[in-house]
Design an enzyme around this catalytic site. Sequence first.
Site, PDB file in Angstrom:
ATOM      1  N   HIS A  64       0.818  -1.211   0.000  1.00  0.00           N
ATOM      2  CA  HIS A  64       0.000   0.000   0.000  1.00  0.00           C
ATOM      3  C   HIS A  64       0.858   1.270   0.000  1.00  0.00           C
ATOM      4  O   HIS A  64       0.324   2.379  -0.055  1.00  0.00           O
ATOM      5  CB  HIS A  64      -0.992   0.002   1.174  1.00  0.00           C
ATOM      6  CG  HIS A  64      -0.388   0.247   2.506  1.00  0.00           C
ATOM      7  ND1 HIS A  64       0.014  -0.763   3.347  1.00  0.00           N
ATOM      8  CD2 HIS A  64      -0.139   1.406   3.167  1.00  0.00           C
ATOM      9  CE1 HIS A  64       0.479  -0.253   4.463  1.00  0.00           C
ATOM     10  NE2 HIS A  64       0.414   1.061   4.375  1.00  0.00           N
ATOM     11  N   ASP A 108      -0.203  -7.699   1.374  1.00  0.00           N
ATOM     12  CA  ASP A 108       0.300  -6.328   1.465  1.00  0.00           C
ATOM     13  C   ASP A 108       1.825  -6.338   1.539  1.00  0.00           C
ATOM     14  O   ASP A 108       2.428  -6.060   2.576  1.00  0.00           O
ATOM     15  CB  ASP A 108      -0.304  -5.636   2.683  1.00  0.00           C
ATOM     16  CG  ASP A 108      -0.066  -4.133   2.679  1.00  0.00           C
ATOM     17  OD1 ASP A 108       0.497  -3.623   1.693  1.00  0.00           O
ATOM     18  OD2 ASP A 108      -0.439  -3.482   3.678  1.00  0.00           O
ATOM     19  N   SER A 202       4.488   1.368   8.079  1.00  0.00           N
ATOM     20  CA  SER A 202       4.203   0.260   7.165  1.00  0.00           C
ATOM     21  C   SER A 202       5.424  -0.113   6.339  1.00  0.00           C
ATOM     22  O   SER A 202       6.151   0.750   5.851  1.00  0.00           O
ATOM     23  CB  SER A 202       3.065   0.645   6.222  1.00  0.00           C
ATOM     24  OG  SER A 202       1.886   0.890   6.941  1.00  0.00           O
TER      25      SER A 202
END
Length: 264
Positions: A64, A108, A202
């Site tokens: 992402h 992801d 992330s």
Amino acid sequence: MQLLLLLLAFSLLHKTRAGEIIGGHEAKPHSRPYMAFIRFWYASICTRCGGILIHEKFVLTAAHCLNRGTIVFLGAHNITKQEKTQQLIRVQRRIPHPQFSLENSRNDIMLLQLEKKAKLNKAVQILQLRKGQTQVMPGAICQVAGWGMLDKEGPIADTLQEVEMTVQNDKECQNRWPKYDSAIHICAGDPKIKKNSFKGDSGGPFICNKVLQAIINSGRKSGKTPRAFTKLSPYLDWIEKTIKHLLLQEANEAPTLSNHYSWA
């Protein structure tokens, strides 16, 4: 040109959507030489992710974090300073997992192919990936690291932060997060203790007993624990095959180019 890009990135630091390590502490400078600080544009906002250097020309991160204008900083500790150890490298190609779904946070995971090789030294090192599956049991103490806010509403940290998190039973995440899948996720974070990673971290590492077991994904919007991390083992074959394919492609385009990639 590279210096100008570096200065621009630093000038935008306090305008970004921040990453977050909650309840942690500052890491010893360059004690995690595989860490990558990733800066990119999301719409008109300059934002960030973490990453892991797994090859001289490849960084592992979250899918992402896929956006244009991506720049990778290696060898960084204080991201507001022009440290002599820092290497700024543009991203040549972004390769998200082909089954990545932003809606449900599945798969992801992404590879970033760098425009040039990282120069390996004491501050910049490859984190080798372990072949095969290794099981992480509930109760295991693991570490995450990243740059960002020191609290959910707090200031952005200038230096790399790290925090320990305890692996939980899968049911702890299944009860709180309907998207949780034990086949591709690891559940971690004691709900009684305010220690966590959050948005912007992330793509950073989730390490247990010195082994990279998962990467930080988008997580829960509330920032509460426990939370899910993207388990690495289901994607090892995809990572290895993708890197080999791209290196072969690159070698065919430039026969004199040599590359190195090793697995523990």
